[in-house]
Design a protein around this motif. Structure first.
Motif, short mmCIF file in Angstrom:
data_model
loop_
_atom_site.label_atom_id
_atom_site.label_comp_id
_atom_site.label_asym_id
_atom_site.label_seq_id
_atom_site.Cartn_x
_atom_site.Cartn_y
_atom_site.Cartn_z
N TRP A 84 0.81 -1.21 0.00
CA TRP A 84 0.00 0.00 0.00
C TRP A 84 0.85 1.27 0.00
CZ3 TRP A 84 -0.44 4.20 3.17
CH2 TRP A 84 -1.55 5.02 2.95
N THR A 85 1.96 1.27 0.73
CA THR A 85 2.77 2.49 0.81
C THR A 85 3.35 2.87 -0.55
OG1 THR A 85 4.74 1.23 1.44
CG2 THR A 85 3.36 2.10 3.23
N ARG A 86 3.50 1.90 -1.44
CA ARG A 86 4.02 2.21 -2.78
C ARG A 86 2.94 2.83 -3.67
NH1 ARG A 86 7.14 -3.20 -4.53
NH2 ARG A 86 7.60 -1.93 -6.40
N MET A 87 1.70 2.75 -3.24
CA MET A 87 0.60 3.39 -3.96
C MET A 87 0.46 4.86 -3.56
SD MET A 87 -2.21 0.36 -3.48
CE MET A 87 -1.76 -1.37 -3.72
N LEU A 88 1.04 5.23 -2.44
CA LEU A 88 1.02 6.61 -1.97
C LEU A 88 2.26 7.29 -2.52
CD1 LEU A 88 -0.82 8.31 -0.04
CD2 LEU A 88 0.89 7.90 1.72
N ARG A 89 2.13 7.84 -3.71
CA ARG A 89 3.31 8.30 -4.44
C ARG A 89 3.98 9.51 -3.79
NH1 ARG A 89 3.28 9.19 -10.88
NH2 ARG A 89 3.86 6.99 -10.82
N ALA A 90 3.17 10.53 -3.48
CA ALA A 90 3.74 11.79 -3.01
C ALA A 90 2.61 12.71 -2.57
CB ALA A 90 4.54 12.47 -4.13
N ASP A 91 3.01 13.87 -2.06
CA ASP A 91 2.00 14.90 -1.83
C ASP A 91 1.68 15.59 -3.15
OD1 ASP A 91 4.09 16.65 -2.36
OD2 ASP A 91 4.37 17.23 -0.28
N ILE A 92 0.69 16.48 -3.12
CA ILE A 92 0.32 17.30 -4.28
C ILE A 92 0.83 18.70 -3.95
CG2 ILE A 92 -1.59 18.17 -5.68
CD1 ILE A 92 -3.11 15.58 -4.97
N PRO A 93 2.01 19.05 -4.45
CA PRO A 93 2.74 20.20 -3.92
C PRO A 93 2.02 21.54 -4.00
CG PRO A 93 3.82 19.32 -5.90
CD PRO A 93 2.77 18.34 -5.49
N GLU A 94 1.29 21.78 -5.10
CA GLU A 94 0.65 23.09 -5.22
C GLU A 94 -0.44 23.28 -4.17
OE1 GLU A 94 -1.17 20.42 -8.51
OE2 GLU A 94 0.76 20.69 -7.47
N ASN A 95 -1.13 22.19 -3.79
CA ASN A 95 -2.18 22.30 -2.77
C ASN A 95 -1.59 22.30 -1.36
OD1 ASN A 95 -4.00 22.41 -4.83
ND2 ASN A 95 -4.69 20.30 -4.63
N VAL A 96 -0.50 21.57 -1.17
CA VAL A 96 0.18 21.61 0.13
C VAL A 96 0.75 23.01 0.38
CG1 VAL A 96 2.14 20.72 1.47
CG2 VAL A 96 0.68 19.14 0.18
N GLU A 97 1.20 23.66 -0.68
CA GLU A 97 1.69 25.04 -0.54
C GLU A 97 0.58 25.96 -0.04
OE1 GLU A 97 3.63 28.63 -3.26
OE2 GLU A 97 3.35 26.64 -4.14
N THR A 187 -17.99 25.19 -0.85
CA THR A 187 -17.19 24.05 -1.32
C THR A 187 -16.22 24.47 -2.41
OG1 THR A 187 -18.86 23.45 -2.98
CG2 THR A 187 -19.02 22.36 -0.82
N VAL A 188 -15.14 23.70 -2.49
CA VAL A 188 -14.22 23.76 -3.62
C VAL A 188 -14.04 22.34 -4.12
CG1 VAL A 188 -11.90 24.30 -4.44
CG2 VAL A 188 -13.01 25.80 -2.75
N HIS A 189 -14.45 22.11 -5.37
CA HIS A 189 -14.31 20.79 -5.99
C HIS A 189 -12.97 20.77 -6.73
CE1 HIS A 189 -15.85 17.64 -9.09
NE2 HIS A 189 -15.04 17.11 -8.20
N ILE A 190 -12.06 19.92 -6.25
CA ILE A 190 -10.74 19.83 -6.85
C ILE A 190 -10.81 18.97 -8.12
CG2 ILE A 190 -8.39 18.94 -6.57
CD1 ILE A 190 -8.83 21.42 -4.93
N ILE A 191 -10.56 19.60 -9.24
CA ILE A 191 -10.36 18.89 -10.51
C ILE A 191 -9.04 19.38 -11.08
CG2 ILE A 191 -12.79 18.43 -10.99
CD1 ILE A 191 -12.91 20.91 -12.67
N GLU A 192 -8.58 18.75 -12.14
CA GLU A 192 -7.21 18.96 -12.60
C GLU A 192 -6.88 20.43 -12.86
OE1 GLU A 192 -4.16 17.23 -16.01
OE2 GLU A 192 -6.09 16.24 -15.64
N GLU A 193 -7.83 21.16 -13.44
CA GLU A 193 -7.52 22.53 -13.84
C GLU A 193 -7.79 23.57 -12.75
OE1 GLU A 193 -11.58 21.44 -15.69
OE2 GLU A 193 -9.66 20.47 -15.25
N ILE A 194 -8.21 23.13 -11.58
CA ILE A 194 -8.55 24.06 -10.50
C ILE A 194 -7.30 24.58 -9.81
CG2 ILE A 194 -9.46 24.08 -8.13
CD1 ILE A 194 -11.61 24.62 -10.09
N ASN A 195 -7.28 25.88 -9.57
CA ASN A 195 -6.25 26.52 -8.75
C ASN A 195 -6.85 26.74 -7.36
OD1 ASN A 195 -4.91 28.83 -7.40
ND2 ASN A 195 -3.64 28.88 -9.24
N LEU A 196 -6.41 25.98 -6.38
CA LEU A 196 -7.04 26.00 -5.06
C LEU A 196 -6.97 27.38 -4.42
CD1 LEU A 196 -8.43 24.68 -2.66
CD2 LEU A 196 -6.19 23.81 -1.93
N GLU A 197 -5.83 28.02 -4.48
CA GLU A 197 -5.70 29.34 -3.86
C GLU A 197 -6.66 30.34 -4.49
OE1 GLU A 197 -2.32 32.72 -2.80
OE2 GLU A 197 -1.71 30.71 -3.45
N LYS A 198 -6.74 30.31 -5.80
CA LYS A 198 -7.65 31.22 -6.51
C LYS A 198 -9.10 30.96 -6.12
CE LYS A 198 -8.79 32.74 -11.21
NZ LYS A 198 -8.52 32.54 -12.65
#
Length: 207
Positions: A84-97, A187-198
């Motif tokens: 399972w840990t190999r399925m957790l690739r990484a964080d999502i850096p732009e949203n963690v920022e 709500t904020v629905h996260i999809i690929e083109e969404i900029n969370l901060e915006k």
């Protein structure tokens, strides 16, 4: 553009929002056969099965149930949570920022996640940004409740004395977004083109 100047709380889902998890990260090399891999993930180790572990069923019980149903896939099924840990690739850096910026704001930060109680500790130990939440996280596997059941949002609201109308909920699953809206959350629905901060700033948040 929706404006909401009463927001006091920001609630993050984790998978697909701040964490990049996908069983294909492990099984692509394991199978070396995309068609077979997709069959396995659609019909054998499917999302509904994995969700029961997120709801609180133990990994071992979930594995044994599925092995009994599909004995010809036993090796692959046992490999699922063993890797399972190999399925957790990484964080999502732009949203963690964005999360790190919010740490220094006046907003209260919370987590509401569908995650097995057995695997979530690994993420806590290996990704320091979870410390930002100061333990204010509701985990489905611990509560034996899972999104999109409205009851799990009520656990969060009651435990931390929050009001939905003073809170924004962030998730990548449209069903979860729909339920959160029905409960009164912005709500904020996260999809690929969404900029969370915006998106958060469009709701009137300042950070």
């Amino acid at each position: 553009m929706q404006q909401n100047l009463t927001i006091k709380n920001i609630i993050f889902d984790f998978g697909g929002v701040v964490m990049d998890w996908n069983p294909r990260y492990f099984f692509k090399d394991y199978f070396n056969d995309d068609e077979r891999m997709e069959y396995f993930l659609k019909y054998i180790a499917h999302d509904e099965w994995n969700a029961e572990q997120d709801r609180g069923r133990s990994l071992s019980e979930g594995t044994e149930i599925q092995v009994q149903k599909f004995p010809e896939w036993e090796k692959e099924l046992r490999a699922y949570y063993d890797n399972w840990t190999r399925m957790l690739r990484a964080d999502i850096p732009e949203n963690v920022e964005v999360l790190r910026k919010l740490q220094h704001s006046d907003y209260e930060l919370f987590g509401l996640t569908n995650w097995s109680a057995e695997t979530f500790p690994y993420a806590l130990e290996n990704y320091d940004f979870f410390d930002i939440f100061e333990g204010k996280i509701v985990v489905s596997g611990t509560e034996k409740l899972i999104k999109p059941d409205p009851k799990i949002w009520h656990v969060l609201l009651e435990r931390y004395n929050l009001k939905a109308e003073e809170s924004v909920f962030i998730d990548d699953n449209p069903k979860n977004i729909e339920v959160a809206k029905s409960l009164g959350f912005a709500t904020v629905h996260i999809i690929e083109e969404i900029n969370l901060e915006k998106e958060l700033k469009s709701l009137g948040l300042i950070f």
